[in-house]
Structures are given as C-alpha cells and as structure tokens.
Motif scaffolding. Structure first.
Motif: not given
Length: 552
Positions: A461-465, A505-507, A526-530
């Motif tokens: 999951i790639c999130v534009l935060n 991960e926080k990118i 699974a993972a989330i990239w913030d």
C-alpha cells in the motif's frame, strides 16, 4: 438416513455455479450457509466490514470476468453495503450477494427491516427467497441475471427457512452457465458503417477513444489499425487506461484526468470515435475536453445523452471489435500529418502537470512520488488506484498496461481502495498487488489491514499522506473558507502497519525506493509505504474546477 438442511443445499447451489471465492462477514442470517460453502471448498475471505466484502467482490468481478460473490447478514449487515452497491451498478459489475433475512416465524426481531427498498434505491435487484422448494432455482436464476445484465443481485433468505430440512423431491437445477444464450457478437449494419466512413473522410483530426467495452471485446488491435489508417491519435477512458500504453501516438486518458499534452491535442480534434464507452460525464470532463468535436459512438447500446450531457452525434450499433474492424476495412488510408514526430515529442516530453509549486522541506511533491514509483515498480505487479485527490496523480503512470491496472470510481466514494486491492489479490493470488491510496481514504477501512495479514495477501500500500481530505481542503481554501473540518494531521502509517503485523516504511527520501523495492521483493508479504506529501499542491482537476476566488 440423515436429513440435510436447506442452507447446505443452497451452499451447493452456489458451489455448482463455479464459486471459488466468497467475501464474507458472518452473522445469524448467513453464518451457517457460509460455513457450509467453505466446507465445499470455496475460499472464504473473512473481512472486518460488510462494505468491504461487497467492494472486494466488485474488484474480483472486474478482474476475473466472473460474478463476484459476497455474503452479509440481514438488517445492519445489509445496510452497511449501500455505498458499494451503486458503484457496482454504475460500473456494470455482476455480483451475487447472499444477505439472509430476519426469521419469518418471529413476531418481532431486533434486526428486521424491509430490505428490498434499500437495494432497489441503490439500483440493484433484490430477490426474496421464501419458498424452500424453489430456492435453488432462484439462486440459479440470480446468477443468470447477474451474468446477463452485469448488475448486482441480492438474495434475502430468512434464516429460519434455511434451517428447514430440504425436501427430497427438489433436486438442484443445472447451473446458469448451461442456460446462457450462446450468441455471437453483434455485427454492424452496412449503412451505419458507410455513414461513419463518410464522417471520417470529412474529418481533419481524429481521436480514437476506447472504453471498457473495447477492452472486453478485444478491440485494442482494431482501434490501432483504424487510427493508423485515418491519421488518428489514440486515447482511453480512465477505467481502460493503459490499453495503448506502448503506442507512441497514445495521448493517454480522456477526461478530467487527461494530461496537459492530452488536453491540448483533444482541443484540436474535430472527430472523436468513441469505442465501447458510455461516454460518462467525467470522460468528457463535463463537455470541456472535446466539446468542439463531433462524436461517433460504436457500442452495442449507443446513447445520445449520457449523465446529463449530449454524448454523441452519430452512432454505429455493434460489438466494439466488429464495428471498428468493419470501419477499418472501408476507410481509405490517408497521409500521416497529425501522426508525426512533433506529436510524439509533445506527448513524451510534456510533464503531465507542469504547474510550478515551491518545494516544502520534509514533504514530497506527489508528482515526484508517482514518477519514482513508475520507475521502481515491477511491470508485472497488479496496480489498484483508489479515489480522491491522490488518484489523479496515480493515474499518470503511462508505462502500465490496462490488464495490470484497476480503478473503479463510479459513485465517487473514497475508502474503497483497500477492498479493491483485496479483491484483486484474491483473483490473482500469485501476484503482488500495489494499492495507491490517500491517507483519508485508507483510514476509512484501516481495519482491513488485519484481513490482509490474516489471509496472507501480497499487497503493498503506497499512501500519499497530506494529513487531510485532499479534495475538501483545496475546495474549502478556494472558497476562502476554513479547512479545519477536513484536516486531521498525518497518521504514522508505518507504525500502524507494524501494529497490525505487516511491514511499514516512512519514505523520506525517494532515492531510497530502489533499495526498499529490492528488500520488499525478497521478503514479500504485505506492507505500507507512507509518503508525506505537500498539502499545497493542487491537481489540475481541482485547479480547473475550483479556482481561488478573488478577494473583494
């Protein structure tokens, strides 16, 4: 000899329809049936919210071409799905939903509600099953209806009737696939083709624009041939984006998400050949994209007015592939004038949104995030785009083919992305799925991260935060109003992910993406990239639709 319960036979009726996957949230009115279905070998994806069961089934249906199957309990279980259903109706997605009903024998039941009007209001079909000997036939007919109409059908079965012993004289009917009409694709009428060919002969600059009907009919190669013969450019609707991703004369998405070069070229067109598309409001950007052009529609159900706009001025009623092939067979080739190196350079070298914005320390420009992901993500991974302000940016990935990119935006609801990703993951269990989402959308159903982990789904999951509901803050600011009600701060999605037991991960530096990608490919799961992004950057959609009001 033991007597079998009705719910067991109804599960067999579903299994006989070839149901391999069902998205479920259990309650009194569906749990016995769902357990029996699981016992027959159907893979059950047990979600945390009823809405997510139906939304995941939508993506599964789009990806597989088979009816998506979901089950929820009666009453509050059913009312929770009313945001997903209109989207499924408008996106022409076949679903069969086993919803259960309150027991008929009870004089009063806490979760009883008249379910049919809710489903009808959403545009779907409701079928109450109240006569046990005919229930299996009704299930077969529901699958037949879903397959033939490409719409959702909801089944209401009182759970006290499900407990009855199945009558021995009521055998299972043959499956719906045995009854589907075996008919060929619809060919065009020769007079329609002659008129369309004359229209093409008189046009100067033509765009061939393909929609999901073209995708389903396999009309892509025919569209390319027609475009080459009549010196035309190629484009697609948003759901069909990527169909011509490797063609140098593809100008990308037609609609509100069009690139800067695409919009410029559309303004020059005097004929748009719309192939297999309903010509939705967004497809024409509310009439502002190619309103000066004559629109020729090729579709099995041609329309004059679509979603409040005059959509097309001339028509060919036909299967998308057969219609385009027939046109290509009679259109005389013309010299290439629009299809030239200048057009190729314009499309290739113009940034999709060149509007200048100042850099903000510690925050990314969402356009840079998308460019970095476009370079780093493996081409074979499945891509899922959500809704909201962020979805414009994630649609701008021109190298991605249509068969690896899914978006369902009908009804305009955010919060569906994680469910769509689960549906694609269930349909393609051997592939990694990448979900592109915004922070506000992901937080709506963040509980499904646990579902992803529990079922071992391979989803990144790639999130534009931006710490807010992006569309709303930009619209409020344009109106000169306070954005306080749409700003929530930036959740730490890397920590949230780890709390649910997946990677996070926080990118902070986009240069780290190749190394992170290598690591993720090795570990899987699974993972989330913030990605923390600026909330001062507006998409072109917002800039055009909500220009800042001048102070008086």
């Amino acid at each position: 000899m033991s007597k079998r319960k009705t719910y067991e036979i109804l599960a067999e009726a579903f299994r006989q329809e070839g149901v391999e996957t069902c998205f479920a949230l259990l309650g009194d009115a569906n749990m016995n049936w769902a357990t029996a279905l699981a016992g027959l070998g159907t893979r059950m994806v047990y979600v945390r919210h009823e809405h997510c069961a139906v939304a995941a089934a939508m993506a599964y249906a789009r990806k597989t071409g088979e009816p998506g199957i979901a089950t929820v309990t009666c009453g509050p279980g059913l009312t929770q799905i009313l945001t997903a259903l209109p989207a499924a109706v408008r996106a022409n997605l076949p679903l069969v939903i086993f919803a259960g009903e309150a027991p008929l024998k009870s004089g009063w039941y806490n979760q009883a509600i008249d379910q049919a009007p809710f489903i009808a209001a959403a545009g779907a079909t409701y079928r109450p099953l109240h006569h046990v000997p005919l229930m299996a036939d009704a299930i077969r007919n529901a699958f037949l209806e879903a397959r033939m109409t490409s719409k959702p059908v909801v089944l209401g079965v009182p759970f006290d009737l499900q407990e009855r012993v199945w009558p021995e004289e009521a055998p299972l009917p043959s499956p719906s696939t045995d009854l589907l009409p075996q008919v060929g694709a619809m060919p065009p009428h020769l007079d329609d083709i002659a008129r369309a060919a004359e229209r093409i002969r008189k046009a100067q600059r033509i765009v061939v624009m393909a929609g999901m009907g073209a995708v389903k009919a396999g009309a892509g190669p025919a569209c390319r041939r027609l475009a080459e013969q009549c010196d035309a450019l190629l484009a697609t609707t948003l759901p069909a984006r990527g169909l011509f991703h490797d063609d140098p004369y593809s100008i990308g998405i037609a609609g509100g998400f069009s690139s800067t070069a695409g919009r410029e070229l559309f303004t020059q067109a005097d004929l748009v050949i719309a192939v297999g598309t309903i010509l939705a409001h967004h497809n024409a950007d509310g009439g502002k994209l190619f309103g000066q052009a004559h629109v020729l529609q090729i579709d099995v159900e041609p329309v004059a007015v679509s979603q409040g706009l005059v959509a097309a001025q001339s028509h060919v009623r036909a299967d998308a592939r057969l219609g385009v092939e027939a046109l290509a067979a009679v259109v005389a080739p013309r010299p290439a004038t629009w299809r030239n190196e200048e057009t190729i350079r314009l499309v290739r070298e113009t940034p999709f949104d060149p509007h200048p914005y100042p850099a903000e320390p510690g925050l990314h420009d969402p356009r840079d995030v998308v460019a970095a992901l476009e370079k780093s993500l493996p081409p074979e991974w499945e891509m899922v785009n959500s809704s909201g302000h962020c979805s414009y940016y994630f649609a701008q990935m021109p190298s991605r083919p249509q068969e690896r990119f899914l978006t369902i935006r009908e009804f305009g609801a955010i919060g569906n992305g994680i469910s769509f990703a689960m549906g694609v993951a269930a349909a393609c269990p051997d592939r990694t799925v990448v979900l592109f989402d915004g922070d506000g959308s992901l937080m709506m159903h963040v509980q499904e991260i646990e579902t992803i982990r529990r079922h071992g789904m391979k989803i990144l999951i790639c999130v534009l935060n931006d710490g807010a509901y992006g569309s709303e803050i930009h619209k409020l600011r344009a109106e000169g109003l306070s954005d306080e009600g749409a700003v929530f701060g930036r959740p730490d999605f890397s920590a949230i992910a780890r709390g649910f037991g997946i990677g996070g991960e926080k990118i902070e530096d986009l240069a780290d993406l190749p190394e992170l990608m290598t690591k993720f490919r090795q570990t899987g799961g699974a993972a989330i990239w913030d990605f923390p992004v600026s909330d001062k950057i507006l998409s072109p959609v917002i800039r055009r639709g909500h220009p800042a009001k001048k102070a008086h």
